[in-house]
Design a protein around this motif. Structure first.
Motif, short mmCIF file in Angstrom:
data_model
loop_
_atom_site.label_atom_id
_atom_site.label_comp_id
_atom_site.label_asym_id
_atom_site.label_seq_id
_atom_site.Cartn_x
_atom_site.Cartn_y
_atom_site.Cartn_z
N PRO A 1 -64.85 -6.31 -3.45
CA PRO A 1 -65.52 -6.75 -2.22
C PRO A 1 -67.00 -6.42 -2.24
CG PRO A 1 -64.43 -4.67 -1.83
CD PRO A 1 -64.06 -5.11 -3.23
N VAL A 2 -67.75 -7.10 -1.41
CA VAL A 2 -69.15 -6.74 -1.20
C VAL A 2 -69.12 -5.43 -0.43
CG1 VAL A 2 -71.31 -7.40 -0.09
CG2 VAL A 2 -69.86 -9.16 -1.13
N HIS A 3 -69.81 -4.42 -0.94
CA HIS A 3 -69.83 -3.11 -0.29
C HIS A 3 -71.00 -3.03 0.68
CE1 HIS A 3 -66.57 -1.40 -2.58
NE2 HIS A 3 -67.09 -1.94 -3.67
N ASP A 4 -70.76 -2.36 1.79
CA ASP A 4 -71.74 -2.21 2.85
C ASP A 4 -72.64 -1.01 2.55
OD1 ASP A 4 -73.21 -2.15 5.16
OD2 ASP A 4 -71.53 -1.67 6.48
N PHE B 1 -54.85 -13.69 -2.66
CA PHE B 1 -56.28 -13.54 -2.91
C PHE B 1 -56.57 -13.68 -4.40
CE2 PHE B 1 -59.88 -10.94 -4.10
CZ PHE B 1 -60.87 -11.39 -3.24
N ASP B 2 -55.80 -12.95 -5.21
CA ASP B 2 -55.99 -13.02 -6.66
C ASP B 2 -55.74 -14.43 -7.19
OD1 ASP B 2 -56.69 -10.34 -6.83
OD2 ASP B 2 -54.65 -9.68 -7.32
N ASP B 3 -54.74 -15.11 -6.64
CA ASP B 3 -54.46 -16.50 -7.06
C ASP B 3 -55.63 -17.42 -6.72
OD1 ASP B 3 -51.98 -15.70 -7.97
OD2 ASP B 3 -50.87 -16.52 -6.25
N VAL B 4 -56.21 -17.25 -5.53
CA VAL B 4 -57.33 -18.11 -5.12
C VAL B 4 -58.55 -17.84 -6.00
CG1 VAL B 4 -58.97 -18.61 -3.25
CG2 VAL B 4 -56.52 -18.44 -2.76
N VAL B 5 -58.83 -16.59 -6.28
CA VAL B 5 -59.96 -16.27 -7.16
C VAL B 5 -59.75 -16.88 -8.54
CG1 VAL B 5 -61.18 -14.40 -8.36
CG2 VAL B 5 -60.63 -14.18 -5.93
N TRP C 1 -63.36 -7.46 2.92
CA TRP C 1 -62.16 -6.98 3.57
C TRP C 1 -62.41 -5.58 4.10
CZ3 TRP C 1 -61.54 -8.01 -1.81
CH2 TRP C 1 -61.41 -6.90 -2.64
N GLY C 2 -61.52 -5.14 4.95
CA GLY C 2 -61.62 -3.79 5.50
C GLY C 2 -62.80 -3.63 6.45
N GLU C 3 -63.02 -2.37 6.82
CA GLU C 3 -64.09 -2.05 7.77
C GLU C 3 -65.46 -2.43 7.22
OE1 GLU C 3 -64.09 -0.91 11.00
OE2 GLU C 3 -61.97 -1.44 10.79
N GLU C 4 -65.67 -2.25 5.91
CA GLU C 4 -66.95 -2.63 5.32
C GLU C 4 -67.22 -4.12 5.53
OE1 GLU C 4 -68.59 -0.33 1.60
OE2 GLU C 4 -66.53 -1.00 1.21
N GLY C 5 -66.20 -4.93 5.29
CA GLY C 5 -66.35 -6.36 5.48
C GLY C 5 -66.67 -6.72 6.92
N VAL C 6 -65.98 -6.08 7.84
CA VAL C 6 -66.24 -6.33 9.26
C VAL C 6 -67.69 -6.01 9.59
CG1 VAL C 6 -65.70 -5.60 11.62
CG2 VAL C 6 -63.84 -5.99 9.98
N ILE D 1 -62.90 -14.88 1.77
CA ILE D 1 -63.51 -15.29 0.51
C ILE D 1 -64.58 -16.33 0.83
CG2 ILE D 1 -61.84 -17.12 0.01
CD1 ILE D 1 -61.97 -16.03 -2.95
N ALA D 2 -65.72 -16.20 0.18
CA ALA D 2 -66.83 -17.13 0.39
C ALA D 2 -67.31 -17.59 -0.99
CB ALA D 2 -67.97 -16.44 1.14
N ALA D 3 -67.09 -18.86 -1.27
CA ALA D 3 -67.44 -19.42 -2.58
C ALA D 3 -68.54 -20.46 -2.42
CB ALA D 3 -66.22 -20.06 -3.22
N HIS D 4 -69.56 -20.35 -3.25
CA HIS D 4 -70.62 -21.35 -3.23
C HIS D 4 -70.06 -22.64 -3.82
CE1 HIS D 4 -74.35 -23.46 -4.18
NE2 HIS D 4 -74.77 -22.84 -3.10
N VAL D 5 -69.95 -23.66 -2.97
CA VAL D 5 -69.35 -24.93 -3.37
C VAL D 5 -70.21 -26.06 -2.82
CG1 VAL D 5 -67.30 -26.41 -3.11
CG2 VAL D 5 -67.02 -23.94 -3.32
N PRO D 6 -70.66 -26.97 -3.66
CA PRO D 6 -71.42 -28.12 -3.14
C PRO D 6 -70.57 -28.94 -2.18
CG PRO D 6 -71.53 -28.02 -5.54
CD PRO D 6 -70.51 -27.02 -5.11
#
Length: 124
Positions: free
Chosen positions: A5-8, A30-34, A49-54, A87-92
């Motif tokens: 995850p992106v850490h805060d 999640f792993d399947d989508v990645v 995810w988690g408190e950091e994500g919030v 999940i946030a994916a850069h997609v045209p």
């Protein structure tokens, strides 16, 4: 987990413009989508995810054209608070619907593409 995850660390999250954002309920999904995104050539992916994500996503302000976009994004924050993954994916834009279909097949939901002038719900 297949993606950290992106850490805060007090930073502001970049605008979701150009990204396909979705909710995933379980770690295995999640792993399947990645994996399906990576197999499709999409590697610019952020996970929250988690408190950091919030905390990170609650600090995201200033890119909205109106209150409607903030309402859409708030639903994703609420899902984080319930223990789910974002999940946030850069997609045209031209590929967003096809990628949303693939993600949905692997358990992603509330898929939204944040364009430059529009927010488009692709899957509930």
């Amino acid at each position: 987990m297949s993606l950290e995850p992106v850490h805060d660390v007090g930073q502001n999250v970049t605008s979701p413009v150009g990204k396909l954002i979705g909710v995933i309920d379980k770690e295995r999904q999640f792993d399947d989508v990645v994996k399906i995104l990576n197999d499709s050539g999409i590697h610019d992916i952020n996970a929250y995810w988690g408190e950091e994500g919030v905390h990170l996503l609650e600090r995201l302000h200033g890119f909205y054209f109106s209150d409607a976009e903030e309402h859409v994004f708030q639903r994703h924050v609420d899902e984080l608070k319930e223990g789910h993954y974002i999940i946030a994916a850069h997609v045209p834009w031209r590929d967003a619907e096809d990628v949303a279909d693939l993600m949905a097949l692997h358990g992603a939901r509330y898929l939204v593409h944040f364009g430059y002038a529009a927010v488009t719900w692709l899957r509930s």
